[in-house]
Design an enzyme around this catalytic site. Structure first.
Site, PDB file in Angstrom:
ATOM      1  N   HIS A  25     -26.370  -3.399  24.576  1.00 17.46           N
ATOM      2  CA  HIS A  25     -25.768  -2.983  25.851  1.00 17.46           C
ATOM      3  C   HIS A  25     -26.229  -1.598  26.304  1.00 17.46           C
ATOM      4  O   HIS A  25     -26.006  -1.218  27.456  1.00 17.46           O
ATOM      5  CB  HIS A  25     -24.235  -2.976  25.729  1.00 17.46           C
ATOM      6  CG  HIS A  25     -23.596  -4.322  25.847  1.00 17.46           C
ATOM      7  ND1 HIS A  25     -23.726  -5.295  24.883  1.00 17.46           N
ATOM      8  CD2 HIS A  25     -22.815  -4.859  26.821  1.00 17.46           C
ATOM      9  CE1 HIS A  25     -23.042  -6.363  25.251  1.00 17.46           C
ATOM     10  NE2 HIS A  25     -22.475  -6.134  26.420  1.00 17.46           N
ATOM     11  N   GLU A  80     -15.671  -1.718  -1.434  1.00 20.53           N
ATOM     12  CA  GLU A  80     -15.968  -1.234  -2.784  1.00 20.53           C
ATOM     13  C   GLU A  80     -15.174  -2.013  -3.842  1.00 20.53           C
ATOM     14  O   GLU A  80     -15.702  -2.383  -4.900  1.00 20.53           O
ATOM     15  CB  GLU A  80     -15.657   0.265  -2.886  1.00 20.53           C
ATOM     16  CG  GLU A  80     -16.634   1.169  -2.131  1.00 20.53           C
ATOM     17  CD  GLU A  80     -16.525   1.020  -0.612  1.00 20.53           C
ATOM     18  OE1 GLU A  80     -17.558   1.138   0.073  1.00 20.53           O
ATOM     19  OE2 GLU A  80     -15.394   0.779  -0.111  1.00 20.53           O
ATOM     20  N   GLU A  84      -6.766  -5.117   2.961  1.00 22.04           N
ATOM     21  CA  GLU A  84      -6.762  -6.230   2.002  1.00 22.04           C
ATOM     22  C   GLU A  84      -7.903  -6.107   0.992  1.00 22.04           C
ATOM     23  O   GLU A  84      -8.500  -7.101   0.581  1.00 22.04           O
ATOM     24  CB  GLU A  84      -6.760  -7.573   2.735  1.00 22.04           C
ATOM     25  CG  GLU A  84      -5.490  -7.744   3.565  1.00 22.04           C
ATOM     26  CD  GLU A  84      -5.223  -9.164   4.000  1.00 22.04           C
ATOM     27  OE1 GLU A  84      -5.600 -10.096   3.277  1.00 22.04           O
ATOM     28  OE2 GLU A  84      -4.601  -9.324   5.071  1.00 22.04           O
ATOM     29  N   GLY A 105      -3.814   1.830  -3.026  1.00 18.83           N
ATOM     30  CA  GLY A 105      -4.182   0.988  -1.902  1.00 18.83           C
ATOM     31  C   GLY A 105      -4.669  -0.368  -2.362  1.00 18.83           C
ATOM     32  O   GLY A 105      -3.888  -1.247  -2.687  1.00 18.83           O
ATOM     33  N   THR A 111       0.819  -1.216   0.000  1.00 17.27           N
ATOM     34  CA  THR A 111       0.000   0.000   0.000  1.00 17.27           C
ATOM     35  C   THR A 111       0.851   1.264   0.000  1.00 17.27           C
ATOM     36  O   THR A 111       1.857   1.364   0.702  1.00 17.27           O
ATOM     37  CB  THR A 111      -0.931   0.015   1.217  1.00 17.27           C
ATOM     38  OG1 THR A 111      -1.762  -1.134   1.166  1.00 17.27           O
ATOM     39  CG2 THR A 111      -1.796   1.265   1.239  1.00 17.27           C
ATOM     40  N   GLU A 112       0.433   2.246  -0.811  1.00 12.26           N
ATOM     41  CA  GLU A 112       1.111   3.545  -0.910  1.00 12.26           C
ATOM     42  C   GLU A 112       0.059   4.649  -0.884  1.00 12.26           C
ATOM     43  O   GLU A 112      -1.126   4.390  -1.119  1.00 12.26           O
ATOM     44  CB  GLU A 112       1.855   3.670  -2.246  1.00 12.26           C
ATOM     45  CG  GLU A 112       2.914   2.646  -2.485  1.00 12.26           C
ATOM     46  CD  GLU A 112       3.574   2.810  -3.854  1.00 12.26           C
ATOM     47  OE1 GLU A 112       4.429   2.005  -4.185  1.00 12.26           O
ATOM     48  OE2 GLU A 112       3.210   3.760  -4.595  1.00 12.26           O
ATOM     49  N   PRO A 113       0.494   5.881  -0.641  1.00  7.39           N
ATOM     50  CA  PRO A 113      -0.423   7.000  -0.879  1.00  7.39           C
ATOM     51  C   PRO A 113      -0.806   6.989  -2.371  1.00  7.39           C
ATOM     52  O   PRO A 113       0.065   7.054  -3.241  1.00  7.39           O
ATOM     53  CB  PRO A 113       0.423   8.230  -0.539  1.00  7.39           C
ATOM     54  CG  PRO A 113       1.531   7.728   0.334  1.00  7.39           C
ATOM     55  CD  PRO A 113       1.812   6.327  -0.135  1.00  7.39           C
TER      56      PRO A 113
END
Length: 390
Positions: A342, A371, A367, A133, A128-130
């Site tokens: 709860h 989408e 991973e 992804g 993953t990179e900017p």
């Protein structure tokens, strides 16, 4: 096709030991893991002794040799507690280790798989990179041939186990995409290689104890022996295959987390009272529990079916993505209902369902986002129909 090396009887022993470890050793220390943002060393040591750092690595390389059908049963147990536990050895068995198992040369397997399986080496999957992804085709990290070496430059983001990694499985572009392929190769880069820099540990919404960080590669020089499979063209296929297999595992993890949220909800509904009456006696609360139960049961069946289809080779594209899509979305819905059951208590730190609510949110992102899974499923269904129509 993967052949099972572990008999059903032996696997039941492994599964039973793992369940016992999770529920008696890890669950009571969940608050400690959250407060300290780390898995205690004694739990890590126990996981190593049990072989959990190499449960999906073949036995010939020192692992337990579980196939994907057994993997998902184990993952459903591991998902029952803090996801940091599974994250500690998840990349060794999953997306990092499987790249080596499926695509490494004999020399690469001999060098790395045994220490990965034992936990001596922590492997990290640096994809993953900017800007790149869930879809690796947007990769910008480059590897340039320089004589007998490769020089890697680029930045990676949200890399699991980066702060403690001994080995990075690095995806880099060696040429622009062309008719011959996407031009992405995979390299084995030891963490102590000059030019490798790991950033500060990320501060995340949840999954305390599971560490991620940015990793920068500046003029990082490696030899041809670092090129996975000895070929530039293995990279994209290695990434896609490892991710697809990993998606079934993440789906199973989501089922385990959802089962825990359901169990916590049922226990709370059976004992907490409103006006002197256990809230579990109220029909609207029962309806929420029913929806949780239906989701968990559907997810478990879907995960097992996806694993079976992977093992037989019938479907390694649509089923993994469909399972990850459904099960991770389901876990989010079950966790949300658990907080609702709860009431105000579910919003308080220290209550398990509050932790689960935050932790499972990430499952729909890493991973491959929900989408991306929808695009994979939809596009492959259409392609299959078009092929059949020819």
């Amino acid at each position: 096709m993967t052949t099972a090396e572990v008999s059903d009887d032996d696997f039941q022993d492994i599964l039973g030991q793992t369940r016992h470890f999770v529920r008696t050793a890890v669950v009571p220390r969940e608050q400690e893991i959250l407060a300290e943002d780390r898995v205690p060393d004694d739990l890590r040591d126990q996981a190593m002794k049990m072989g959990l750092f190499g449960y999906a690595i073949p036995q010939q390389w020192g692992g337990l040799g579980l196939h994907i059908g057994q993997d998902v049963e184990l993952a459903m147990e591991l998902g029952y507690t803090c996801l940091a536990l599974r994250s500690m050895f998840g990349t060794n068995n999953g997306i990092a280790g499987q790249v080596l198992v499926g695509f490494g040369t004999d020399e690469q397997k001999s060098r790395w798989l045994e220490p990965i399986a034992s936990g001596e080496v922590v492997a990290s999957f640096a994809l993953t990179e900017p800007g790149a992804g869930s879809n690796p085709s947007g990769l910008k990290t480059k590897a340039i041939r320089d004589g007998a070496s490769w020089v890697i430059d680029g930045s990676k983001q949200y890399i699991t186990n980066a702060p403690v990694a001994d080995l990075f499985i690095v995806f880099a572009r060696t040429r622009p995409a062309d008719d011959a392929g996407p031009g992405i190769a995979v390299f084995l880069v030891p963490a102590d290689t000059p030019g490798v820099e790991v950033g500060a540990k990320d501060a995340k919404m949840g999954q305390e104890g599971a560490w991620t960080a940015d990793v920068t590669f500046t003029d990082v020089r490696v030899g041809d022996e670092a090129l996975i499979g000895g070929s530039e063209d293995h990279g994209y296929r290695a990434a896609m295959t490892s991710l697809a297999r990993g998606r079934i595992h993440i789906a199973a993890l989501a089922v385990g987390a959802a089962q825990r949220a359901l169990d916590e909800s049922v226990a709370y509904a059976a004992t907490a009272t409103q006006g002197g009456t256990p809230i579990g006696n109220f029909q609207l609360v029962q309806a929420m529990l029913a929806d949780q139960q239906a989701g968990v049961m559907a997810g478990r069946a879907m995960v097992r079916d996806a694993a079976r289809l992977w093992l037989t080779g019938e479907d390694r594209r649509i089923a993994p993505s469909a399972a990850k899509l459904f099960c991770t979305e389901m876990a989010g819905e079950v966790a949300d209902l658990a907080v609702q059951v709860h009431g105000g208590a579910g919003y308080m730190r220290g209550v398990p369902v509050e932790r689960i609510y935050r932790e499972v949110r990430l499952l729909r992102l890493y991973e491959g986002t929900s989408e991306i899974q929808r695009l994979i499923v939809g596009s492959n269904l259409v392609k299959a129909a078009q092929r059949d129509a020819r």
